[in-house]
Design a protein around this motif. Structure first.
Motif, mmCIF file in Angstrom:
data_model
loop_
_atom_site.group_PDB
_atom_site.id
_atom_site.type_symbol
_atom_site.label_atom_id
_atom_site.label_comp_id
_atom_site.label_asym_id
_atom_site.label_seq_id
_atom_site.Cartn_x
_atom_site.Cartn_y
_atom_site.Cartn_z
ATOM 1 N N GLY A 136 7.382 -5.137 3.669
ATOM 2 C CA GLY A 136 6.009 -5.340 3.220
ATOM 3 C C GLY A 136 5.839 -6.651 2.471
ATOM 4 N N THR A 143 -0.016 -5.143 3.991
ATOM 5 C CA THR A 143 -0.811 -4.176 3.237
ATOM 6 C C THR A 143 -0.462 -2.749 3.641
ATOM 7 O OG1 THR A 143 -2.623 -5.778 3.037
ATOM 8 C CG2 THR A 143 -3.158 -3.444 2.688
ATOM 9 N N VAL A 144 -0.329 -2.516 4.949
ATOM 10 C CA VAL A 144 0.021 -1.172 5.429
ATOM 11 C C VAL A 144 1.415 -0.772 4.953
ATOM 12 C CG1 VAL A 144 0.526 0.182 7.495
ATOM 13 C CG2 VAL A 144 -1.513 -1.275 7.426
ATOM 14 N N MET A 186 3.132 -1.925 2.341
ATOM 15 C CA MET A 186 3.168 -1.691 0.900
ATOM 16 C C MET A 186 2.441 -0.392 0.539
ATOM 17 S SD MET A 186 5.101 -3.952 -0.253
ATOM 18 C CE MET A 186 4.922 -3.510 -1.990
ATOM 19 N N GLY A 187 1.388 -0.035 1.323
ATOM 20 C CA GLY A 187 0.761 1.262 1.124
ATOM 21 C C GLY A 187 1.733 2.390 1.424
ATOM 22 N N GLY A 188 2.516 2.216 2.511
ATOM 23 C CA GLY A 188 3.544 3.197 2.826
ATOM 24 C C GLY A 188 4.603 3.280 1.740
ATOM 25 N N LEU A 221 4.174 2.680 -1.498
ATOM 26 C CA LEU A 221 3.620 3.391 -2.643
ATOM 27 C C LEU A 221 3.562 4.897 -2.384
ATOM 28 C CD1 LEU A 221 0.693 0.974 -3.583
ATOM 29 C CD2 LEU A 221 2.925 1.176 -4.687
ATOM 30 N N ALA A 222 3.189 5.269 -1.158
ATOM 31 C CA ALA A 222 3.146 6.690 -0.818
ATOM 32 C C ALA A 222 4.533 7.316 -0.884
ATOM 33 C CB ALA A 222 2.548 6.871 0.580
ATOM 34 N N TRP A 223 5.531 6.586 -0.383
ATOM 35 C CA TRP A 223 6.900 7.098 -0.408
ATOM 36 C C TRP A 223 7.419 7.231 -1.840
ATOM 37 C CZ3 TRP A 223 10.510 9.525 2.228
ATOM 38 C CH2 TRP A 223 11.825 9.473 1.770
ATOM 39 N N ARG A 237 5.937 7.946 -4.464
ATOM 40 C CA ARG A 237 5.374 9.099 -5.173
ATOM 41 C C ARG A 237 6.173 10.372 -4.915
ATOM 42 N NH1 ARG A 237 0.368 6.605 -3.502
ATOM 43 N NH2 ARG A 237 -0.757 5.791 -5.319
#
Length: 489
Positions: free
Chosen positions: A225, A254-255, A257-259, A261-263, A265
């Motif tokens: 990312g 962006t996608v 880094m979104g993944g 952040l989701a991971w 958590r």
């Protein structure tokens, strides 16, 4: 804001490093050796910047290739920074610090042996990988060795030594390019790096972070990312900001880094606990360093060339004159770090960015064809003082915002953002420069330099908004210092 950390993020028994604090002699060695690694990394960026006109003429490098000699290092450095911090926590900070030094030395030797711009850029990739291992661990080693009430002073000294590397870079680079050859700016790293690695292996004490397992998925998502997000500004000057390549890279980054952040958590042992971003100190320090380095590294790329191309100085004469700007961190950072222990980091961050913005705006306004060096000294000094005030206080704030075992994570995040900021800075200012000027003649260079520096000043001014939101002397920091004093024998 909450400081809650999940049980999975707590320090498992036996994973937090040593019990108790080391003695003064060990602290001295730790500070000296950690600062030596930071010195090498800082010196290398500035030395290369000073040599850009020589590389352009001797290697036939284009503007794009000149950008890549800086960006190749910054790209890998930023993308792997969190990885370097995680590897240090998992496999040992001393071990990874020594490994980072050796990889950096290897990249330096390959750069010195490069016969063309393409291979030089490849060697800079290797250097960036080494830097990504060693730089975040410099702050981790220092924070692990010093009690909280002495940490600001120690980080101030670290900032001063880093500033010495920045200050020495233009003079050393100018002298080497003028009287030897550009290859020696890289050869210098070899004996210094090998000596530092040997002493680090002997004198530093091994410690580890709180996570018994590597977050492999997180490492891959963060690395790819960040690579995509930094690839976009690196390619934008050549491909165009509206090109499919640049837009695609930004979208992919962006996608990813979104993944990431989701991971993070749901990961049992996240490499970057997202709860830290709810802490004002952590969030604002990282925002400040991003805006500061967009402005700083973008300016550095062009100021070093201004003195040679725009004003006609030799490499050595240019390096000596840049000292008015680059020597300030060496002189001011130790003072700022020490005073921040007493009155807090926020005043220095706010004032530092105001001075950086004001100095660069003054520099842009003062630069014109035929300008004399004395007219540029004051804006360079003012900007340099501002930069120096931010260096140690940002580092102090971000490391004080997390539990001691996670200082490596905090330092890695902060250094990743300053590296990414530098990549964006060069790309943005290069685009502004290319729209208004060129390398065709000194007057053409200055025509592009002025709007580029106005842009750098504006970016630093935006950073002031983040600095204003930083906490004062937080209760958490006061409590940490109290715990540290109570734990000392």
């Amino acid at each position: 804001m909450t400081d809650t950390v999940s049980p999975a993020q707590a320090t498992p028994p036996g994973q937090a490093g040593r019990a108790g604090r080391p003695g003064p002699a060990h602290r001295g060695w730790t500070l000296a050796l950690a600062s030596a690694g930071a010195f090498m990394a800082a010196l290398d960026v500035v030395v290369v910047s000073t040599a850009l006109p020589t590389l352009r003429s001797q290697l036939g490098a284009s503007l794009s290739q000149l950008e890549w000699t800086i960006n190749a290092y910054s790209l890998v450095f930023g993308c792997l920074m969190l990885t370097g911090a995680a590897l240090g926590d998992r496999f040992g900070r001393r071990r990874m610090y020594v490994t980072g030094l050796l990889v950096f030395v290897l990249g330096s030797a390959l750069a010195a042996l490069s016969p063309d711009a393409g291979l030089l850029i490849a060697a800079r990739v290797v250097q960036g990988a080494g830097g990504a291992l060693l730089v975040p661990l410099t702050l981790t080693l220092i924070s692990d060795a010093f009690p909280a009430e002495q940490r600001g002073t120690a980080i101030g000294i670290w900032g001063g030594v880093t500033g010495l590397g920045v200050a020495a870079g233009p003079v050393v680079g100018g002298a080497i390019v003028q009287y030897a050859s550009w290859q020696w700016i890289f050869w210098l790293n070899v004996p210094v790096g090998l000596a530092t690695a040997a002493l680090a292996a002997l004198r530093l004490t091994e410690s580890r972070g709180p996570r018994p397992q590597l977050d492999i998925v997180g490492l891959l998502l963060a690395g790819t990312g960040l690579f995509a997000l930094t690839w976009a500004p690196v390619r934008a000057p050549a491909a165009g900001w509206g090109s499919a390549e640049v837009i695609g890279a930004l979208a992919a980054g962006t996608v990813l880094m979104g993944g990431f952040l989701a991971w993070e958590r749901r990961a049992a042992y996240p490499m970057l606990p997202l709860a830290y971003f709810r802490r004002r100190g952590f969030a604002t320090a990282n925002a400040v360093v991003f805006f500061q380095f967009v402005s700083l590294i973008g300016s550095l790329f062009f100021v070093t060339q201004l003195f040679q191309i725009g004003l006609g100085y030799s490499p050595l004469a240019a390096g000596v004159r840049i000292l008015a700007w680059m020597a300030m961190p060496m002189l001011i950072s130790p003072i700022a770090g020490t005073l921040a222990d007493r009155i807090g980091n926020r005043p220095f961050m706010v004032a530092g960015l105001i001075l950086q913005a004001g100095g660069l705006a003054w520099l842009a306004a003062s630069t014109h064809p035929g300008v004399g060096y004395p007219d540029l000294v004051a804006p360079l000094v003012i900007s340099g003082i501002g930069i120096a005030m931010c260096f140690p206080t940002v580092a102090n704030l971000v490391t004080a915002s997390v539990p001691p075992p996670d200082v490596g994570v905090a330092a890695g995040t902060n250094n990743a953002l300053n590296a990414i900021g530098g990549v964006f800075g060069i790309a943005i200012l290069a685009a502004v420069f290319a729209a208004h000027g060129s390398y065709a003649a000194p007057a053409s260079f200055i025509a592009g330099f002025r709007p580029a520096e106005w842009t750098a000043a504006a970016v630093a001014a935006v950073g002031v908004l983040a600095a204003v939101l930083a906490p004062g002397r937080s209760a958490g920091l006061v409590a940490a210092r109290a715990r540290s004093r109570a734990a000392r024998p």
